[in-house]
Design a protein around this motif. Structure first.
Motif, PDB file in Angstrom:
ATOM      1  N   THR A 118      34.119  17.988  35.096  1.00 16.06           N
ATOM      2  CA  THR A 118      35.315  18.814  35.040  1.00 16.06           C
ATOM      3  C   THR A 118      35.071  20.149  35.731  1.00 16.06           C
ATOM      4  O   THR A 118      34.116  20.856  35.417  1.00 16.06           O
ATOM      5  CB  THR A 118      35.734  19.066  33.579  1.00 16.06           C
ATOM      6  N   ALA A 157      40.889  18.869  29.446  1.00 18.52           N
ATOM      7  CA  ALA A 157      40.905  18.154  30.717  1.00 18.52           C
ATOM      8  C   ALA A 157      41.209  16.682  30.469  1.00 18.52           C
ATOM      9  O   ALA A 157      40.615  16.056  29.588  1.00 18.52           O
ATOM     10  CB  ALA A 157      39.558  18.307  31.421  1.00 18.52           C
ATOM     11  N   MET A 158      42.142  16.134  31.254  1.00 15.24           N
ATOM     12  CA  MET A 158      42.467  14.713  31.133  1.00 15.24           C
ATOM     13  C   MET A 158      41.788  13.932  32.273  1.00 15.24           C
ATOM     14  O   MET A 158      40.702  13.422  32.105  1.00 15.24           O
ATOM     15  CB  MET A 158      43.978  14.529  31.087  1.00 15.24           C
ATOM     16  N   ARG A 159      42.423  13.897  33.453  1.00 16.47           N
ATOM     17  CA  ARG A 159      41.779  13.261  34.599  1.00 16.47           C
ATOM     18  C   ARG A 159      42.480  13.674  35.885  1.00 16.47           C
ATOM     19  O   ARG A 159      43.648  14.075  35.868  1.00 16.47           O
ATOM     20  CB  ARG A 159      41.779  11.738  34.471  1.00 16.47           C
ATOM     21  N   ASP A 160      41.744  13.600  36.986  1.00 22.50           N
ATOM     22  CA  ASP A 160      42.284  13.839  38.330  1.00 22.50           C
ATOM     23  C   ASP A 160      43.001  15.174  38.459  1.00 22.50           C
ATOM     24  O   ASP A 160      44.042  15.278  39.103  1.00 22.50           O
ATOM     25  CB  ASP A 160      43.231  12.701  38.732  1.00 22.50           C
ATOM     26  N   GLU A 191      32.536  11.877  36.515  1.00 21.04           N
ATOM     27  CA  GLU A 191      33.340  13.001  36.999  1.00 21.04           C
ATOM     28  C   GLU A 191      33.056  14.251  36.174  1.00 21.04           C
ATOM     29  O   GLU A 191      33.125  14.231  34.942  1.00 21.04           O
ATOM     30  CB  GLU A 191      34.832  12.663  36.918  1.00 21.04           C
ATOM     31  N   ASP A 199      34.944  19.497  28.589  1.00 20.94           N
ATOM     32  CA  ASP A 199      36.347  19.165  28.832  1.00 20.94           C
ATOM     33  C   ASP A 199      37.336  19.908  27.941  1.00 20.94           C
ATOM     34  O   ASP A 199      38.544  19.703  28.067  1.00 20.94           O
ATOM     35  CB  ASP A 199      36.572  17.658  28.632  1.00 20.94           C
ATOM     36  N   TRP A 250      44.465  16.962  36.072  1.00 23.48           N
ATOM     37  CA  TRP A 250      45.509  17.209  35.064  1.00 23.48           C
ATOM     38  C   TRP A 250      44.875  17.673  33.750  1.00 23.48           C
ATOM     39  O   TRP A 250      43.874  17.121  33.293  1.00 23.48           O
ATOM     40  CB  TRP A 250      46.322  15.948  34.819  1.00 23.48           C
ATOM     41  N   TRP A 293      40.661  20.666  41.906  1.00 18.03           N
ATOM     42  CA  TRP A 293      39.805  19.880  41.008  1.00 18.03           C
ATOM     43  C   TRP A 293      38.826  18.986  41.765  1.00 18.03           C
ATOM     44  O   TRP A 293      37.730  18.720  41.297  1.00 18.03           O
ATOM     45  CB  TRP A 293      40.664  19.031  40.094  1.00 18.03           C
TER      46      TRP A 293
END
Length: 231
Positions: free
Chosen positions: A25, A178-181, A23, A128, A183, A229
């Motif tokens: 970012t 950046a964390m995931r999905d 993934e 990220d 967020w 995102w």
């Protein structure tokens, strides 16, 4: 077929699975943010009566307390390393302190709300992690309160310190991860300077004007959701 048999004989089994997708970012897009923080303010005042200086020596005041903040914004990734954007946010707070007119009255006052509009520019330390600076216009409000006698602490009947509302500028800096999905997690420190403005002390004679000139510092920790995102 022969090559496959040789590979099997050597102990190698070919994989039918596709390579895993990593993934990437995306920093470009609209977002919403919300969080909490802590703030402190300080102000220097002088006391006037009808434009005449009653207490010309500056008196220092201060306050501290918690705040909550919500906001919206848009970021655009200008290059592999640079992200720019615009932002607007609103903070509800209880950053409480006390003022006095250096003559005979005192009152509590709280920085209870602030809004800001501005821009930010950041450097991607990694894909990220964004390190950024922000700057813009801000407007704040301090509430009014009953006046008390500075010497006895007794409330003065009908006497009131009026509220304060003024605009100014802010500058800040922060880190966003950046964390995931979609967020992200953000921390930011901000300094704001507001203009000098008179706060009336009414219900006493004479009516005093407290020339109030605050600066406010805040630190916040927030969750950010970026709507674009996955595009």
């Amino acid at each position: 077929m022969a090559a496959s048999q040789v590979a099997s004989a050597d102990g190698y089994q070919p994989s039918d699975s596709a390579p895993a997708l990593v993934e990437v970012t995306r920093w470009t897009g609209f977002y919403a943010n919300a969080g909490v923080g802590y703030g402190m303010w300080s102000a220097s005042t002088t006391t006037h009566d009808g434009g005449r200086c009653v207490s010309c020596a500056k008196t220092d005041h201060s306050g501290k307390g918690w705040l909550g903040q919500v906001g919206l914004g848009y970021d655009y990734q200008l290059s592999n390393r640079i992200v720019g954007g615009v932002l607007v946010n609103y903070a509800f707070s209880d950053i409480q302190g006390r003022t006095n007119d250096a003559v005979f009255t005192t009152a509590k006052t709280s920085n209870d709300s602030t809004w800001a509009v501005g821009a930010r520019l950041g450097w991607l330390m990694t894909p990220d992690v964004l390190n950024y600076l922000s700057v813009g216009y801000t407007h704040t409000h301090f509430d009014g309160a009953p006046l008390h006698n500075s010497y006895t602490g007794d409330q003065l009947p009908g006497a009131q310190l009026h509220g304060y509302s003024a605009g100014g500028w802010f500058i800040g800096g922060g880190l966003e991860v950046a964390m995931r999905d979609g967020w992200f997690w953000r921390t930011e420190a901000r300094f704001a300077d507001y203009g000098k403005k008179a706060r009336l002390e009414t219900g006493i004679s004479p009516v005093f004007e407290l020339q109030f000139d605050p600066v406010v510092g805040t630190a916040t920790s927030e969750i950010v959701y970026k709507f674009d995102w996955g595009r």
